[in-house]
Each structure stands twice: as C-alpha cells, then as structure tokens.
Design an enzyme around this catalytic site. Structure first.
Site, short mmCIF file in Angstrom:
data_model
loop_
_atom_site.label_atom_id
_atom_site.label_comp_id
_atom_site.label_asym_id
_atom_site.label_seq_id
_atom_site.Cartn_x
_atom_site.Cartn_y
_atom_site.Cartn_z
N GLU A 291 -19.29 -18.76 13.66
CA GLU A 291 -20.27 -18.77 14.76
C GLU A 291 -21.54 -18.19 14.16
O GLU A 291 -21.61 -17.01 13.84
CB GLU A 291 -19.73 -17.94 15.93
CG GLU A 291 -20.37 -18.31 17.25
CD GLU A 291 -21.49 -17.38 17.61
OE1 GLU A 291 -22.64 -17.70 17.25
OE2 GLU A 291 -21.22 -16.35 18.24
N CYS B 282 -27.34 -14.52 19.50
CA CYS B 282 -27.40 -15.80 18.77
C CYS B 282 -27.80 -16.94 19.70
O CYS B 282 -28.39 -17.91 19.24
CB CYS B 282 -26.09 -16.07 18.05
SG CYS B 282 -24.66 -15.73 19.05
#
Ligand code: ADP
Length: 500
Positions: free
Chosen positions: A271, A305
């Site tokens: 990720e 993120c």
C-alpha cells in the site's frame, strides 16, 4: 535518564506508566532487548525533544522473531486451534484495544504528533472495530466444491489455508491503525506475524504486543521487532523463511521491498503513495464540499496516503469554495497532539517538516499563488499552517509529487463536460483515491467509473471501513486490505482432486 518534554504532563496515568517503562521487543512470547544492545531515541514532534528509547533491532533479532513465528506456525498450538477459538482470541484482542483506547490514542498522539481526538475516534476505534470484523471471518474462510470436466468421475474441492509467516512493515502516519490493518486479517486467517513499526513511531506497536500477550495468543504467533527500515525492515523483507511480506509506506521503499522479496519469491502486498484528486462541479453543495475537502487534505496534517492533495474546481463555483476553504484552514486549531482541542498537530519529524516547507517554496517559485498558510507555526516543534496554493499547473512538483503534508494545490477548469478534467485528474503515477462533488447523480457515478483509483468518494473524500476493500491502482500498490479481500491476502488456495 530519559528527557521529559512538557507534553508528557498531558498524558493520562496509564499512558504515563507505559512511557516510564524500559522498552523491549516482543519475540516468542518474551520481552527482550536488541541482540546488539543499541537503541533508537523516540522524539516528541511537538517539542523536538527525545523522551523515550526502543531497541534497535538488527538482522539477528529478525532471525529470532522469524524462527519463533515459523515454529508457532508449523508446530505450535496455533495451527491446531479451531477457527472459532482463533476468532474468539482476535475478538478478545479487539475488546482489550477498546478497553485501553484512551491510553493508545494518547501514546499515538505523543509519538506521532497527531490530534488525540482524531486518534481516539479514528485510528483506535477503527482498529478495535476491524479486529472484531476480522474475528468474524475466522469461521467463514472456506473453499469450494468444483465440478470437473474430466471423463473419469472426480470429486474436487479447494481449501483456503493460511499463507504462513508474515512480515508486516508499517509507516509512521497511522502507526497503530496500519499495524492492526495487517495484523487483524493475518491472525483471523491463522498466520503468524513479525511486525516492524516505523522507527519514528514504535510505541503503540509495543503496547499492542502487551495486549496480544494479555489476550492469550500462543507464543510466537505475534512478534514485534523495532528498528530502522534499512536494518530490521530490510532483513525482514529479504528473509528466506518469511512467506509473505505486507508493506505500507512510500513507493520508493515499496520497490526495495519487491527487490528484497524476490529471493524466495515471497507473496507481496503493497500500500504505497498517493496524489488523490478532488473534483468540484458547479452544481456541488458548498456546505458539503468545503468541510469534506478541508478534511480531505488536512486530516492528519495531510500525512495520509489518501489525502486529497489536488483540487480541481469549476470556475463558476471556485470563488465560493476557495473562500470557504480559506476560512476552514485558518480556523483549524493548531496545537500539541495531546490537547483534545487540537485539529492540526506537528508533522512527525524535522525531515518531514523540511520536506514539506521545501515543496511549498518550490510551488511558489514555480508560480503558484499562496491563498493561506505556507509557514511554520510557533518556534518549536514541527508545526506547519494548513496551506492552500492556487493557480497550480500540472508540471509543478506540488501537483505531481506526494508531499505528505498540509498542502493543497488548486486548479480551476471551465469545461462543462467531465472528460477533460477526469483526464487531468488521472494524469498521475498514483491511483489510491479520488473524489467528486456534484448533485448530478449520473455525472457522479460516471466520474467514479472513470477515475483510476482504488477508492472513490462522492460528496465526501476519505472513505474507509473495515468491510470496504482499500488499496491502489497504478503505483499506489498491490492488493486490497479490509473486507474479505484482506483475508485473500493472507491465504493460499489448494486444489484437491479425488478419483472416485
Ligand atoms: P515514509 O516515507 O512514510 O517515512 P517509508 O516508506 O520510508 O515511509 O517507511 C515505511 C516503513 O518502511 C517504515 O517502517 C520503515 O522503517 C520501513 N523501511 C524503510 N526502508 C526500508 C527498507 N529498505 N526495507 C524494508 N523496510 C524499510
């Protein structure tokens, strides 16, 4: 002696007791210092002072932890446990996290700098709900019966089995929650774990290990090695006895993880970074869009993120949205993370602080206009005011690169269709998230389909839930966490055929 920055006085009793302890790593059900005996200092980003130290784990420590996880997986009681028993332990861990939620939120706020209120209702609450959600999957991981086309009669079926020993490397922005995102499905699936938290924020992983111990997991099922990425992290990613590596962090380090993993071709899930667009059409409701965009970029000081870092507004609605956003940004309460009223805490480190100010400077030098923020707040710690840069252009570094700070870049568009603006929104190497603000349901869903990203918000930005798959298109990653997709990351399929 440890230093004692003034923010420590804001800790509750339980968190203060934990901070006062000597920190050790959790390997094979025991607490131990690093084999090399050295430590990493832990910094309070609100003051820049060191207040704690944790073991600096090296390859030798990783070897011990992997051996413990291997033995627990291959020979321990864990593999014999029924799915229901396993699920009960994971559920119990969720209960323990909830029982210590305030303490965990304070530790996270101190270590990372994030607002404690966000940590409590965001990071920690999400984590105990996720543990319970994943506990439920323990008893529902099944294979299938498959009809074969062979001429001779066969009975064939699949088994879904735990992948084995998992190395899990997590970043500093949501240190506790990122750890639980990885640990919860791995435990539910029956894997064993070596977790390496980020060197900047190691504390909640160690407190979590105490709760794992209290919950009664067999020894070796869960291990924590604290240490630097290039030392403990690299050793874990390359380890020949690790079956799977799960990583959340920068795209640059993601590539290193891939390189390291190729030795034994371990399974990899990643990720990585993001540069998420938010698109506002002229029919959007400003009362909905302004706070959603504000939190979309400034939540966790932009160190998220999925942060909505690129805002594209139709020119007809731009004045009202920009005025609202400026007011939103300027009214955010900046302060130490441990103050419950704080909405914007410090960035995590001096390195991050310098990097973000460098991006703001570059954006202005490239011709962007400063709408608000742009500077340090106060004189100590790593505080940066929520910053909005308008008139940004696609080639500017503030538009193309992940900043990981409270900086929003804004461009306007005047085309009434959506094809062109979606093309611009998609012109990024990343594809983690995106959002669209409009009251036209047809356009909303069409844009959702066209955006090349793993999670799309319609009239909202950050969309996460224990049940909702989360992950990236393009260079934002491989695989999906949350939901049943996360169980798939921690299991292998085995086909069995029986000649009847
Ligand atoms: P950020 O850019 O957000 O600081 P990083 O990608 O550098 O994130 O770090 C995320 C995690 O990866 C941290 O736990 C860090 O220690 C670890 N890490 C950094 N470099 C490596 C590496 N070469 N191998 C394995 N892990 C690493």
């Amino acid at each position: 002696m440890k230093n004692t920055p003034k923010t420590l006085a804001l800790l509750g009793e339980d968190a203060a007791r934990f901070i006062a302890k000597d920190k050790k790593m959790f390997i094979d059900g025991a607490w131990c210092p690093a084999a090399g005996g050295s430590v990493i200092e832990v910094e309070d980003p609100a003051t820049g002072q060191m207040f704690d130290r944790v073991p600096r784990g090296l390859a030798a420590d990783v070897d011990l932890a992997v051996a413990a996880a291997r033995a627990a997986f291959d020979e321990g009681p864990w593999g014999q446990m029924s799915p229901a028993e396993r699920g009960k332990l994971v559920w119990k861990l969720g209960d323990l996290v909830e029982a210590h939620a305030d303490e965990l939120a304070q530790l996270e706020a101190l270590d990372n700098g994030k607002p404690v209120t966000d940590a409590r209702i965001g990071d920690v609450a999400f984590s105990y709900e996720l543990l319970r959600y994943m506990a439920g999957w323990s008893t529902k991981i099944t294979g299938q019966t498959i009809p074969l086309s062979a001429e001779a009669p066969f009975h064939a079926y699949t088994l879904r089995e735990a992948v084995g020993v998992c190395g899990q490397i997590v970043p500093w922005n949501f240190s506790f929650m990122m750890a639980v995102w990885k640990v919860a499905p791995a435990l539910a699936a029956g894997c064993t774990i070596v977790l390496k938290p980020a060197e900047q924020t190691p504390l909640t992983a160690l407190r979590f290990a105490e709760l794992v111990e209290e919950a009664g997991f067999p020894k070796g099922v869960f291990n924590v090695v604290t240490g630097y990425g290039h030392e403990a992290g690299a050793a874990l990613a390359a380890h020949p006895d690790v079956d799977k590596i799960a990583f959340t962090g920068s795209t640059e380090v993601g590539r290193k993880i891939l390189d390291a993993a190729q030795g034994n071709l371990k399974k990899v899930s990643l990720e990585l970074g993001g540069k998420s667009p938010m698109i506002v059409f002229p029919d959007a409701d400003p009362d909905v869009a302004i706070p959603a965009i504000g939190y979309g970029i400034f939540y966790n000081m932009g160190q998220t993120c999925t942060a909505g870092t690129r805002l594209y507004i139709h020119k007809d609605i731009a004045p009202v949205i920009l005025e609202g956003l400026k007011t939103f940004a300027e009214n955010m309460t900046v302060g130490v993370g441990l103050d419950p009223a704080t909405q914007i805490g410090p960035l995590v480190s001096k390195e991050q602080f310098d990097k973000v100010l460098g991006y703001i400077e570059a954006g202005l030098a490239d011709g962007a206009t400063l709408l608000c923020g742009g500077t340090q707040v106060g004189e100590e710690g790593y505080f940066i005011a929520p910053t909005i840069l308008t008139e940004t252009k696609p080639h500017m570094s503030v538009v193309c690169e992940e900043i990981f700070g409270p900086v929003l870049s804004v461009a306007t568009f005047d085309d009434d269709g959506f094809e062109e603006i979606v093309k611009e929104a998609n012109a990024s190497v990343y594809g983690l998230a995106g959002s669209v603000f409009t009251r036209d349901i047809s356009r909303a869903h069409q844009v959702a389909r066209k955006l090349k990203a793993g999670t799309i918000g319609i009239n909202t930005h950050h969309v996460i839930d224990p049940a909702l798959p989360f992950g990236g298109f393009k260079q934002s990653g491989w695989g999906r966490e949350q939901g049943y997709e996360a169980i798939l990351l921690y299991t292998e399929v085995k086909s069995v055929g029986v000649a009847l």
